[in-house]
Design an enzyme around this catalytic site. Sequence first.
Site, short mmCIF file in Angstrom:
data_model
loop_
_atom_site.label_atom_id
_atom_site.label_comp_id
_atom_site.label_asym_id
_atom_site.label_seq_id
_atom_site.Cartn_x
_atom_site.Cartn_y
_atom_site.Cartn_z
N GLU A 10 0.88 -1.16 0.00
CA GLU A 10 0.00 0.00 0.00
C GLU A 10 0.92 1.22 0.00
OE1 GLU A 10 -2.79 -0.45 3.21
OE2 GLU A 10 -3.56 1.57 2.85
N ARG A 42 4.27 -13.05 9.87
CA ARG A 42 4.98 -11.81 9.60
C ARG A 42 6.26 -11.76 10.40
NH1 ARG A 42 1.55 -7.95 9.48
NH2 ARG A 42 2.84 -6.20 9.97
N LYS A 51 3.66 0.82 10.02
CA LYS A 51 3.88 2.05 9.26
C LYS A 51 3.29 3.26 9.97
CE LYS A 51 2.75 0.17 5.16
NZ LYS A 51 2.35 0.07 3.77
P1 ATP Z 1 1.86 -1.99 8.17
O1 ATP Z 1 1.00 -2.77 9.13
O2 ATP Z 1 3.24 -1.72 8.66
O3 ATP Z 1 1.18 -0.77 7.62
P2 ATP Z 1 0.98 -3.44 5.90
O4 ATP Z 1 0.82 -4.90 5.97
O5 ATP Z 1 -0.26 -2.63 5.97
O6 ATP Z 1 2.07 -2.99 6.96
P3 ATP Z 1 1.42 -3.29 3.11
O7 ATP Z 1 2.01 -2.20 2.31
O8 ATP Z 1 0.00 -3.62 2.96
O9 ATP Z 1 1.76 -2.98 4.62
O10 ATP Z 1 2.31 -4.61 2.93
C1 ATP Z 1 2.69 -5.13 1.70
C2 ATP Z 1 3.01 -6.58 1.88
O11 ATP Z 1 4.04 -6.74 2.83
C3 ATP Z 1 1.80 -7.33 2.39
O12 ATP Z 1 1.67 -8.52 1.66
C4 ATP Z 1 2.12 -7.58 3.83
O13 ATP Z 1 1.54 -8.78 4.27
C5 ATP Z 1 3.64 -7.66 3.82
N1 ATP Z 1 4.17 -7.29 5.12
C6 ATP Z 1 3.98 -6.14 5.81
N2 ATP Z 1 4.59 -6.17 6.99
C7 ATP Z 1 5.20 -7.38 7.08
C8 ATP Z 1 6.00 -8.04 8.08
N3 ATP Z 1 6.30 -7.45 9.24
N4 ATP Z 1 6.47 -9.27 7.81
C9 ATP Z 1 6.19 -9.86 6.63
N5 ATP Z 1 5.45 -9.32 5.67
C10 ATP Z 1 4.96 -8.10 5.88
MG MG Z 2 -1.79 -3.68 4.35
#
Ligand code: ATP
Ligand code: MG
Length: 557
Positions: free
Chosen positions: A36, A260, A270
């Site tokens: 995102e 994760r 984030k």
């Molecule tokens: P945040 O909670 O930090 O905002 P998010 O999951 O909303 O992270 P995205 O940009 O949606 O962030 O993530 C892109 C991809 O990275 C998704 O497939 C998500 O599952 C993966 N991802 C995000 N954080 C992690 C993590 N700590 N470990 C493994 N994969 C991750």
């Molecule tokens: Mg997300």
Amino acid sequence: MIANEEKSLNFLEEILEEDIRANKNGGAVLTRFPPEPNGYLHIGHAKSICLNFGIAQRYNGKTNLRFDDTNPVTEDTEYVESIKEDIKWLGFEWANEFYASDYFDTLYDFAVKLIEKGLAYVDDSSAEEIARLKGTPTEPGQPSVYRSRSVEENLRLFAEMKAGNYADGEKVLRAKIDLASPNMHMRDPIMYRIKHAHHHRTGDKWCIYPMYDFAHGQSDAIEHITHSICTLEFIPHRPLYDWFIEKLEIFPSKQYEFARLNLNYTVTSKRKLLQLVNEGFVSGWDDPRMPTISALRRRGYTPASIRDFCDRIGIAKRENVIDVSLLEFCIREDLNKTAWRRMAVLDPVKLVITNYPEDKTEVLHGENNPEAEDGDGYREIPFSRELWIEREDFMEHPPKKFFRLGPGLMVRLKHAYIIKCEDFVKDEHDMVTEIRATYIPESKSGQDTSGIHVKGTIHWVSVPHAKTAEIRLYDRLFSVEDPGSEERDFKEYINPQSLNVLPAAYIEPDLEHAANRGYQFIRKGYFTLDKDSQPGKLVFNRTVTLKDTWAKETKKA
Ligand code: ATP
Ligand code: MG
């Protein structure tokens, strides 16, 4: 790439191999990385990137980069650019660059199709009302009065929602599934909400936006993604993912979940990272103390070290917490093999070699990297009568096993001579200001005929030739293991010692032309040039210490 045969397959590799054997989707493997664009990528994303791109490479597949940009309010083009830069830097290439927003028209048509099938309806209830009627995990939900609207009325209202006839929150489109389902996500989930907001790509064309659950799986299907890999919290979404695909009769993408990455002493949400930036706790998204990819890059981490880290932590189905010292171990391993050795004196005191001619300069040589077979070349190091040495390498009253300098003690100067400490000078505050020594002319490194053996070697920089540099020493940004845990305000646990700036360290003159690479400052750690450097004003970041200083702390405690 060929699978590493010494290692057993992780559960996703097993699934892929099984699918390929069964010739599912004609044996094709297409994964996607779906960020995102609402922040910079962090080390957790690196795990997802290495997994999605890595597994596709291993099985002759491809990976799409898809920006999951269905939430117009938090997204920005700056983030899109940084995400692309970070993935490339990590060493991966995407097959296609897509945006979920490219599919808004198709998604709208999909929604219309579900309405026509009697599987979606427009609900005028407020958010509170919808939540109330949804029931609880132990009690079934109740239908709202709008659930029985006719297909025609739903089609008309949905078109009006799109046309902008309603205000934010006035109506939503919901899937008509099962209000008694034990899975709350199946109790008529919202598919579309009204949001009169400008989108970074579609501008003002849309005032209705699809929810994650009605965008992600459909985007996967549109792209013919075979294995849609996400984190564990999406397990309860999977039945809905499958339901939409089944009812729409589109490409049967499948969702798989892995744990994760959680790192101790680190926050990776984030939202929290954005607070650190906006509230000035750090200098920006790439402040070298941040866990973002751009910060790790600026700090001196290499792509290889991050890939190695992701490889070592592996892929699991259960959440765990990884020790941040493993990440530090990986960069140490890599830099030990590649970093060029140089000498830098961080806390200087002057050493005068009284029997060395005043006007003489010798040019000595030092290998760039003794770990490399050919030494990776060498550099010239000027040597003269006056040198800067590290203050901690001298003790007025040294204990027995102190193999450095003290009255009467001998030590080797790296790449140069053996010296003997004869005397020292102190100022009125009892501070040592000068150390006096004599050198043994026959003890020159590489051609030593002195027959003298000393236990210690110290680093130095010639006073008239030294350059000055600002050195930034970093430590963990948080002083507790789990700063992100729910019950604490993470900002109260910022380590006050996380940044220590040494404004004027002395460095070898060769470093005046430092390249954008890793350096080992002998005995002091691994360093890299910071982007704040200017001609005549060098700034170095300490990437990592030579040893795990935190392990020592824990043992002591
Ligand atoms: P945040 O909670 O930090 O905002 P998010 O999951 O909303 O992270 P995205 O940009 O949606 O962030 O993530 C892109 C991809 O990275 C998704 O497939 C998500 O599952 C993966 N991802 C995000 N954080 C992690 C993590 N700590 N470990 C493994 N994969 C991750
Ligand atoms: Mg997300």
